[in-house]
Scaffold this motif. Sequence first.
Motif, short mmCIF file in Angstrom:
data_model
loop_
_atom_site.label_atom_id
_atom_site.label_comp_id
_atom_site.label_asym_id
_atom_site.label_seq_id
_atom_site.Cartn_x
_atom_site.Cartn_y
_atom_site.Cartn_z
N MET A 1 0.84 -1.21 0.00
CA MET A 1 0.00 0.00 0.00
C MET A 1 0.87 1.26 0.00
N ILE A 2 0.36 2.28 -0.62
CA ILE A 2 1.06 3.56 -0.64
C ILE A 2 0.06 4.66 -0.28
N HIS A 3 0.49 5.59 0.57
CA HIS A 3 -0.40 6.65 1.01
C HIS A 3 0.17 8.00 0.61
N ASP A 4 -0.69 9.01 0.63
CA ASP A 4 -0.20 10.39 0.46
C ASP A 4 0.74 10.71 1.61
N MET A 5 1.74 11.55 1.32
CA MET A 5 2.66 11.93 2.40
C MET A 5 1.96 12.91 3.36
N LYS A 6 2.35 12.83 4.64
CA LYS A 6 1.68 13.65 5.66
C LYS A 6 2.63 14.75 6.15
N PRO A 7 2.13 15.98 6.30
CA PRO A 7 2.98 17.08 6.78
C PRO A 7 3.66 16.75 8.10
N GLY A 8 3.00 15.98 8.95
CA GLY A 8 3.57 15.65 10.25
C GLY A 8 4.83 14.80 10.16
N ASP A 9 5.01 14.10 9.02
CA ASP A 9 6.21 13.26 8.86
C ASP A 9 7.38 14.04 8.29
N VAL A 10 7.08 15.24 7.76
CA VAL A 10 8.10 15.97 7.00
C VAL A 10 8.91 16.89 7.91
N VAL A 11 10.20 16.94 7.64
CA VAL A 11 11.11 17.79 8.42
C VAL A 11 11.52 18.97 7.55
N GLY A 12 11.25 20.18 8.00
CA GLY A 12 11.68 21.38 7.27
C GLY A 12 10.59 21.91 6.33
N ASP A 13 10.93 23.02 5.68
CA ASP A 13 9.99 23.64 4.73
C ASP A 13 9.83 22.73 3.52
N TYR A 14 8.59 22.59 3.06
CA TYR A 14 8.38 21.66 1.95
C TYR A 14 7.53 22.25 0.84
N LYS A 15 7.66 21.64 -0.33
CA LYS A 15 6.77 21.93 -1.46
C LYS A 15 5.85 20.73 -1.61
N GLU A 16 4.73 20.95 -2.30
CA GLU A 16 3.75 19.87 -2.46
C GLU A 16 3.44 19.67 -3.93
N THR A 17 3.30 18.43 -4.34
CA THR A 17 2.88 18.16 -5.72
C THR A 17 2.16 16.82 -5.75
N ILE A 18 1.53 16.53 -6.88
CA ILE A 18 0.87 15.23 -7.04
C ILE A 18 1.62 14.46 -8.14
N LEU A 19 2.01 13.23 -7.82
CA LEU A 19 2.72 12.40 -8.79
C LEU A 19 1.78 11.32 -9.32
N ASP A 20 1.84 11.11 -10.63
CA ASP A 20 1.13 9.97 -11.21
C ASP A 20 2.12 8.83 -11.32
N LEU A 21 1.86 7.78 -10.55
CA LEU A 21 2.81 6.66 -10.48
C LEU A 21 2.34 5.49 -11.33
N TYR A 22 3.26 4.56 -11.56
CA TYR A 22 2.96 3.35 -12.33
C TYR A 22 1.77 2.61 -11.71
N GLY A 23 0.90 2.10 -12.55
CA GLY A 23 -0.25 1.34 -12.04
C GLY A 23 -1.45 2.24 -11.76
N GLY A 24 -1.43 3.46 -12.32
CA GLY A 24 -2.59 4.35 -12.17
C GLY A 24 -2.74 4.95 -10.78
N ILE A 25 -1.64 4.93 -10.00
CA ILE A 25 -1.71 5.48 -8.64
C ILE A 25 -1.37 6.97 -8.67
N SER A 26 -2.14 7.73 -7.91
CA SER A 26 -1.85 9.15 -7.75
C SER A 26 -1.41 9.38 -6.30
N ARG A 27 -0.34 10.15 -6.10
CA ARG A 27 0.15 10.34 -4.72
C ARG A 27 0.54 11.79 -4.46
N VAL A 28 0.08 12.32 -3.35
CA VAL A 28 0.51 13.65 -2.91
C VAL A 28 1.88 13.48 -2.26
#
Lengths: 158, 248
Positions: free
Chosen positions: A1-28
């Motif tokens: 399983m793959i989930h969208d990334m969570k701000p609480g896990d991220v260290v430092g200032d971040y940018k956000e985007t949506i990736l279209d991954l292999y197998g029709g998966i979309s991930r933030v």
Amino acid sequence: MIHDMKPGDVVGDYKETILDLYGGISRVVLYTDIETPYPDGKLIVSTTDKDGIITHVNKAFVEMSGYTEDELLDAPHSILRHPDMPSVAFKDLWDTVNAGKHWQGYVKNLRKDGGFYWVKATVIPNIRQGKVVSYTSVRRKPSRAKVEECMKLYPTLL
Amino acid sequence: MPYQFTVSPDFSPDHLSGWYIFNTWLQKQTGQSIHLEMYSSFQSQREAIKRGNVDLIYANPFDAAMLVREKGFLPLVKAVGVSDEAIIAVNADSLVDDVANLMPGTKVAVTEDPDVRMMGMIMLEPADLDASNTDIVVYDTYVLVAKNLLQGNVDVGIFLAEAYDDLSHIIKSKLKVLVRSQISVINHSLMIGPKFADKRDEIQGLLVSMDQDDKGKGVLKSLGFEAWAKVEDEEMEFMIDLMDTLAI
């Protein structure tokens, strides 16, 4: 399983985007400018099934990715996909290994904490009784000169 | 005709007699006649394998692919807690503190030990060094690699970590370790050839229980091992695949 990334896990200032991954998966994905240097003397090793789902990781993989082993097993390998990596590189990877050949290249990987690390990756098909049953990827420390070449080249392929 | 047993030529000289003791133990346990032949080089050992003159081998991981895929060998056991690791070292007076600062033209001292040499060369890649832009000097032993580093005849030495650790304190105090590999999954294995394969299960069983009696423990000690662990076919295939990725 793959989930969208969570701000609480991220260290430092971040940018956000949506990736279209292999197998029709979309991930933030949330990503920062913080690089984790590749550790000297270690190899990062993983195995996936034919669909790119992770079936084995070693300790170095867990340490560098920032995920737990449980989070990595059964997840698609694209859990490491960084938005700065051109999709054409991964198409080349899959076309090559599906043809039964080995692939080698320099890859910028995304960590759970939004940071990144560069690797020199080699992927080979695991052939048993004449059939491809899985893929093994081994990552080693890249030269800085090669990484700098890729930092110039990859944006032109996006 | 006795079965033919051989040991990877990179064995520690301290354990030479241990391999003869092990062979005597194995013959007694199996009731088979087994001749131990020690080769002085990887080249002469590989020629013997090609001629079909090897039935049992404590093999270097570098040769595992050839043994399994071309010669039909099967894995038996590996030594518990023992893996092949490499060290990159320089003279303690060297100004280089990081592999990445090594330059093309670096003189690299190695032995013929193929898996250690491969791991060592991989650890030089961060400096963009490879066989094409370094001067590789081959020595017979790791002691000679150390000696030539100390004398300034070479810039860098690639060592089997175990061999480096066994150097005297005085020598080590004059050397500086730049990198020690932490790969953990590359190891020598005892492997059995097609002519002897019908005894595989019996020998494997004897070996994995070898540490459970005093006599067996003593023989293991003479080899520098604590115990043997069974190697499954898939574990061997995985190591061969891993070695394939590293050879590219």
